[in-house]
Design a protein around this motif. Structure first.
Motif, short mmCIF file in Angstrom:
data_model
loop_
_atom_site.label_atom_id
_atom_site.label_comp_id
_atom_site.label_asym_id
_atom_site.label_seq_id
_atom_site.Cartn_x
_atom_site.Cartn_y
_atom_site.Cartn_z
N GLY A 1 78.48 74.88 58.42
CA GLY A 1 79.75 75.57 58.27
C GLY A 1 79.72 76.61 57.17
N PHE A 2 80.76 77.46 57.15
CA PHE A 2 80.87 78.51 56.13
C PHE A 2 82.33 78.68 55.75
N HIS A 3 82.54 79.31 54.60
CA HIS A 3 83.90 79.54 54.10
C HIS A 3 84.46 80.83 54.70
N SER A 4 85.69 80.74 55.17
CA SER A 4 86.36 81.90 55.72
C SER A 4 87.82 81.91 55.27
N GLU A 5 88.17 82.80 54.34
CA GLU A 5 89.53 82.94 53.83
C GLU A 5 90.07 81.62 53.30
N GLY A 6 89.24 80.94 52.51
CA GLY A 6 89.68 79.70 51.87
C GLY A 6 89.59 78.46 52.75
N VAL A 7 89.08 78.60 53.98
CA VAL A 7 88.98 77.47 54.91
C VAL A 7 87.52 77.30 55.31
N ILE A 8 87.06 76.05 55.39
CA ILE A 8 85.70 75.78 55.85
C ILE A 8 85.69 75.79 57.37
N GLU A 9 84.96 76.73 57.94
CA GLU A 9 84.88 76.88 59.39
C GLU A 9 83.77 75.98 59.92
N MET A 10 84.13 75.03 60.80
CA MET A 10 83.17 74.07 61.35
C MET A 10 83.03 74.16 62.86
N ARG A 11 83.69 75.13 63.50
CA ARG A 11 83.55 75.30 64.95
C ARG A 11 82.20 75.96 65.25
N VAL A 12 81.44 75.35 66.17
CA VAL A 12 80.07 75.79 66.44
C VAL A 12 80.03 77.24 66.91
N ARG A 13 80.98 77.62 67.74
CA ARG A 13 81.01 78.99 68.26
C ARG A 13 81.18 80.00 67.11
N LYS A 14 82.11 79.70 66.21
CA LYS A 14 82.35 80.59 65.07
C LYS A 14 81.14 80.63 64.13
N ILE A 15 80.53 79.44 63.91
CA ILE A 15 79.36 79.39 63.04
C ILE A 15 78.23 80.23 63.61
N ALA A 16 77.97 80.08 64.91
CA ALA A 16 76.89 80.83 65.55
C ALA A 16 77.16 82.33 65.49
N SER A 17 78.41 82.73 65.74
CA SER A 17 78.74 84.15 65.70
C SER A 17 78.54 84.73 64.31
N ASN A 18 78.97 83.98 63.29
CA ASN A 18 78.81 84.46 61.91
C ASN A 18 77.33 84.56 61.53
N TYR A 19 76.53 83.57 61.92
CA TYR A 19 75.10 83.58 61.58
C TYR A 19 74.37 84.73 62.27
N ILE A 20 74.71 84.99 63.52
CA ILE A 20 74.07 86.08 64.26
C ILE A 20 74.37 87.43 63.61
N LYS A 21 75.59 87.59 63.09
CA LYS A 21 75.98 88.85 62.49
C LYS A 21 75.47 89.02 61.06
N THR A 22 75.04 87.94 60.40
CA THR A 22 74.66 88.04 58.99
C THR A 22 73.17 87.81 58.77
N TRP A 23 72.73 86.56 58.74
CA TRP A 23 71.38 86.24 58.28
C TRP A 23 70.35 86.14 59.40
N LEU A 24 70.74 86.03 60.65
CA LEU A 24 69.76 85.80 61.71
C LEU A 24 68.74 86.94 61.83
N PRO A 25 69.13 88.23 61.85
CA PRO A 25 68.11 89.28 61.93
C PRO A 25 67.10 89.22 60.78
N PHE A 26 67.60 88.97 59.58
CA PHE A 26 66.72 88.87 58.42
C PHE A 26 65.76 87.69 58.56
N ASP A 27 66.29 86.52 58.98
CA ASP A 27 65.43 85.34 59.15
C ASP A 27 64.37 85.56 60.22
N LEU A 28 64.75 86.20 61.32
CA LEU A 28 63.77 86.47 62.38
C LEU A 28 62.66 87.40 61.89
#
Length: 503
Positions: A19-46
């Protein structure tokens, strides 16, 4: 290398479920987590993982031993060196990971020391990289004269460690006013030296400023304590206090300061006032609910009226610290506060001035004091002194009554019933009630009768329930065992009915 590559490869699917923090709330929905990871760290990790696997496969080709003398192998070696350099990009992500780890450290001293260590390691890493680059420039074949030839080859120096340390020494001197015997021998080396000096002027001054600031923070952690000790020394000197007495006072103060480590209270954190009301009350509920709901009354009240309970957390509580030997309250003082003990041990003393037998009981964390103040006009029946450093949650009676009065008649029916049962039960036997009375069996029964039982709300019915079931429960208990295990100090008393004026 294989273990590192496998670890970072396995980290990619793991990041899809973190999960990740979003506007003071911990986001634990898998769809939201995957979308956030793809937009942020996934290209760098690949990118970095692709480099890792490329280097791993390349090392297998090198170990194969075929065509090692060809031009292709030379080009492959240069490619490997470049990829290893690019792999240092992983430090970018490591920086954010380290910041998350720092946020979990509670000791300010440890955070400052780790920050200084991080700066020193970063300086050493930069000096190492510059040293390696300086040596590489000195080995270029395009220049007839270079510093490597002048300082090593012409003098017959072949020790690799000596060459590295000399290059490292030159790199360090570019950040400081110090000098050494190594000087540039051609235009490329001279240009490199100038660029490194300009870079060092900017970065090294920033590092020194950051380290100085961290050291000042470290010094300020104990500034107030040191100022107090300096004033105390002056006081001793001006009043010519004997050496023996001074020694005993110093020893006692050092012991007290070593033990009296006050918790961080909410009022100490001004930035929390910036939180929105809902988020702040959620934080307060997380902190205070386990403490208050240990009492059966507040456990039932919280389960039925959660928003009302949040108002109690918001408006009715304050945190209190008590040093060793300090008094919380004394005999005969009026009480407008109920206390919940968080940490420490207290001594409760009754001196017998009100007709009770003199006694002393110990109260520890998890107990509460002065519940009668919630329901009757209460005066303390003893004195409470801290034997260790203690922390409390103080419940302001007047503010709690305001919250109780804000609800509708049906909402606060359970509280009114509990107050009636409490009042009538101890009206019959006032000698039982003290500041530290907390007979959990009886309190549980009172709360159950008030909130769970379905019976009429008239006084006669209320008295019948109190006089029958609770009195029977009381007879079944061994009073002396209760005194021993709960520290309730329930000795005889001549309390008058005026002590039980209902609130």
């Amino acid at each position: 290398a294989w273990l590192a590559t496998i670890f970072w490869s396995a980290d990619i699917p793991y990041c899809f479920v973190v999960g990740f923090h979003s506007e003071g709330v911990i986001e634990m929905r898998v769809r939201k987590i995957a979308s956030n990871y793809i937009k942020t760290w996934l290209p760098f990790d690949l990118l970095v993982i692709g480099i890792d696997w490329s280097l791993t496969i390349t090392s297998l080709i090198e170990d194969d031993g075929s065509n090692k003398d060809g031009i292709g192998f030379v080009r492959l070696g240069k490619t490997v060196k470049f990829l290893r350099l690019v792999r240092l990009l992983r430090l970018w992500k490591a920086h954010s990971v380290m910041n998350e780890l720092f946020d979990r450290i509670q000791s300010e001293w440890c955070v400052i020391m780790l920050g200084i260590s991080k700066l020193l390691l970063l300086i050493l890493f930069m000096v190492h990289v510059i040293a390696c680059g300086w040596y590489a420039i000195g080995t270029l074949k395009d220049n007839e004269f270079n510093w490597v030839q002048t300082n090593f080859d012409d003098k017959g120096r072949t020790d690799l460690m000596y060459k590295y340390l000399t290059s490292l020494h030159w790199s360090i001197t570019q950040f400081t006013p110090a000098g050494m015997e190594v000087v540039p021998q051609n235009s490329a080396e001279r240009l490199t030296s100038v660029l490194v000096i300009v870079f060092a002027m900017v970065t090294f001054s920033s590092f020194i400023s950051a380290i100085t600031n961290a050291m000042n923070q470290l010094r300020n952690l104990n500034r107030e304590r040191n100022e107090q000790l300096a004033v105390l020394r002056r006081y001793f000197s001006e009043n010519r206090i004997p050496t023996g007495l001074m020694g005993r006072i110093w020893a006692s103060l050092q012991q007290a300061m070593g033990r009296s480590k006050r918790r961080v209270h909410e009022r100490d954190i001004a930035i929390l006032q910036l939180l929105p009301w809902n988020l702040k009350t959620e934080l307060q509920e997380e902190v205070y609910a386990p403490i208050l709901t240990a009492h059966p009354l507040f456990m039932h009240y919280s389960s039925m009226l959660k928003m009302q309970m949040r108002k109690i957390y918001q408006n009715s509580l304050r945190e209190v610290s008590l040093g060793i030997g300090q008094e919380l309250f004394n005999f005969g003082e009026g009480s407008e506060t109920m206390y919940f003990v968080l940490t420490g041990v207290l001594a409760y003393r009754e001196d017998g001035t009100d007709g009770r037998m003199p006694s002393q009981s110990m109260v520890s964390a998890g107990h509460w004091l002065c519940e009668p103040a919630l329901w009757v006009s209460w005066k303390h029946t003893g004195q409470v002194v801290a034997t260790t450093h203690c922390e409390f949650i103080a419940l302001q009676v007047s503010e709690v009554h305001k919250v109780f009065g804000q609800g509708s008649y049906s909402q606060d029916c359970g509280v009114r019933k509990y107050a009636k049962i409490f009042y009538r039960y101890f009206q019959e036997q006032p000698e039982v009630l003290t500041d530290i009375w907390s007979d959990l069996d009886i309190i549980n029964e009172m709360a159950f009768r008030a909130f769970e039982d379905d019976y009429s709300d008239d006084e006669s019915s209320d008295f019948e329930i109190t006089g029958a079931s609770l009195q029977e429960l009381r007879k079944q208990k061994d009073v002396r065992q209760v005194m021993k295990t709960r520290g309730s100090g329930m000795q005889g008393s001549n309390l008058t009915s005026s002590s039980f004026d209902p609130r």
